[in-house]
Design a protein around this motif. Sequence first.
Motif, PDB file in Angstrom:
ATOM      1  N   GLY A 390      45.404  44.670  51.073  1.00 57.64           N
ATOM      2  CA  GLY A 390      44.963  43.427  50.452  1.00 57.64           C
ATOM      3  C   GLY A 390      44.180  43.639  49.174  1.00 57.64           C
ATOM      4  O   GLY A 390      43.383  42.785  48.770  1.00 57.64           O
ATOM      5  N   VAL A 391      44.396  44.754  48.507  1.00 58.56           N
ATOM      6  CA  VAL A 391      43.710  45.041  47.246  1.00 58.56           C
ATOM      7  C   VAL A 391      44.595  44.564  46.091  1.00 58.56           C
ATOM      8  O   VAL A 391      45.720  45.035  45.922  1.00 58.56           O
ATOM      9  CB  VAL A 391      43.421  46.549  47.103  1.00 58.56           C
ATOM     10  N   GLY A 392      44.076  43.631  45.308  1.00 59.89           N
ATOM     11  CA  GLY A 392      44.865  43.047  44.232  1.00 59.89           C
ATOM     12  C   GLY A 392      45.790  41.971  44.770  1.00 59.89           C
ATOM     13  O   GLY A 392      47.004  42.075  44.669  1.00 59.89           O
ATOM     14  N   ASN A 393      45.189  40.931  45.357  1.00 56.44           N
ATOM     15  CA  ASN A 393      45.987  39.912  46.028  1.00 56.44           C
ATOM     16  C   ASN A 393      45.973  38.568  45.316  1.00 56.44           C
ATOM     17  O   ASN A 393      46.324  37.551  45.900  1.00 56.44           O
ATOM     18  CB  ASN A 393      45.486  39.714  47.471  1.00 56.44           C
ATOM     19  N   GLY A 394      45.569  38.537  44.032  1.00 54.82           N
ATOM     20  CA  GLY A 394      45.460  37.273  43.312  1.00 54.82           C
ATOM     21  C   GLY A 394      46.275  37.242  42.040  1.00 54.82           C
ATOM     22  O   GLY A 394      46.998  38.182  41.709  1.00 54.82           O
ATOM     23  N   ASP A 395      46.137  36.148  41.313  1.00 55.04           N
ATOM     24  CA  ASP A 395      46.935  35.944  40.100  1.00 55.04           C
ATOM     25  C   ASP A 395      46.632  36.979  39.026  1.00 55.04           C
ATOM     26  O   ASP A 395      47.522  37.368  38.264  1.00 55.04           O
ATOM     27  CB  ASP A 395      46.667  34.541  39.538  1.00 55.04           C
TER      28      ASP A 395
END
Length: 416
Positions: A390-395
């Motif tokens: 879940g590392v780097g889970n955004g826009d």
Amino acid sequence: MPQRYSLAAITLHWAIAALLAFQIAVGWALEGLGSHGFFLYQWHKSVGMLILALTLARVAVRYWKPRPAKLEGGWQGALASAVHVGLYAFMLGAPLTGWALVSTAKVKVPTLLFGVLPLPHLPLPASVHAIAENGHGLIAWLGIALFLLHVAGALRHHVMMRDGLIWRMVPGRSGVLLIALPALIALGFIAGRAILPAPQATPAPVAEVEDKGMEAGNITQAEAVNAAAPADNAVANAAQNTTQAAVEEPAGPPPAWTVQPGGRIGFSVGNDGETISGSFAKWTAAIVMDPDHPDSADIKVTIDMASASVGDAYKDGMLPGDEFFGSAAHPTATFIAKGAQASGPNRYRASGTLTLKGVAKPQTIRFTLSGKDATRKVTGSATIARLPFGVGNGDSSKGLAPQVAVTFDFTAKRKD
């Protein structure tokens, strides 16, 4: 001759117009840039706040020095007044909704205006985020339409009606300024386009794996293990042949090692054709291992995730957030391995468990020992798939490569 606006009003008018052109040029490109556009987002926010400040000053000047009387009535005059009111609403509403958008985002990205002045977040609930985001986009498009209507109206008066209205915004009826001041708008747009990043070429695939280990960030862990398997098998077969007659047993319990100051754990990840590199300032390692009997290894590495830095204050402010390391809820990451295997002279592979952001997954590291006796130099690497953790889970992470290369080097001394 038509009455002119005050010099303060004229200066603010053209300055805001040029900055709006810059914002339009940059804003069109931001959505598709992902994390590669981080620097541009900072500029966009900084210029937006400057426009807000200048617009407030423009409103104050408007009441301090009232505007000249209208030259046209009827529906045309009413339309002109409506466009002016709409432009003020745009110049105030766009920065304010942008500020609200940033303040209510899931990932709290710090804003330093022009890299100097910190901008605090507005005390707004997260439920406002969608409204602010949609409002910001709508206001931007309405503002562009009003901007074009305003320019069309000015050209109508100057070219078709020839009533001299445009001279009210040009000091001294100067022909040079009549060209130079509108040219500032074009320059603002050109400047906005000029700072956009050039299209990034797709990186060439890695053709082979060197014997020394994985090329950082270019191949997956599975590919590296498979590529190294023939060499590892050869070493294993040779070791088996030489130990068939007699197996050398360790003389005693494996020694423990103390990591010396000055070591480093670094990481790097591809980002739209570029590379973001950083390191962790705080970490500890508890190591027990007899290099001659690597199966005796007992390794535990603990990393303080809040100590991560990529050397950029803006990006460093993002790393502890939920989109990346979530260090408030998960302050440390750990790697634990029981046993290791020789993969060549002074080279080893340890398979264990990496726990990061509350998720535990199998992980393999490779390392080399140099030196002898009580002091050993340790260098190694690993490739970590970030998405399962879940590392780097955004826009803002859209441009990041799925694999993160980790490297480490330090000196360890054997405990007596």
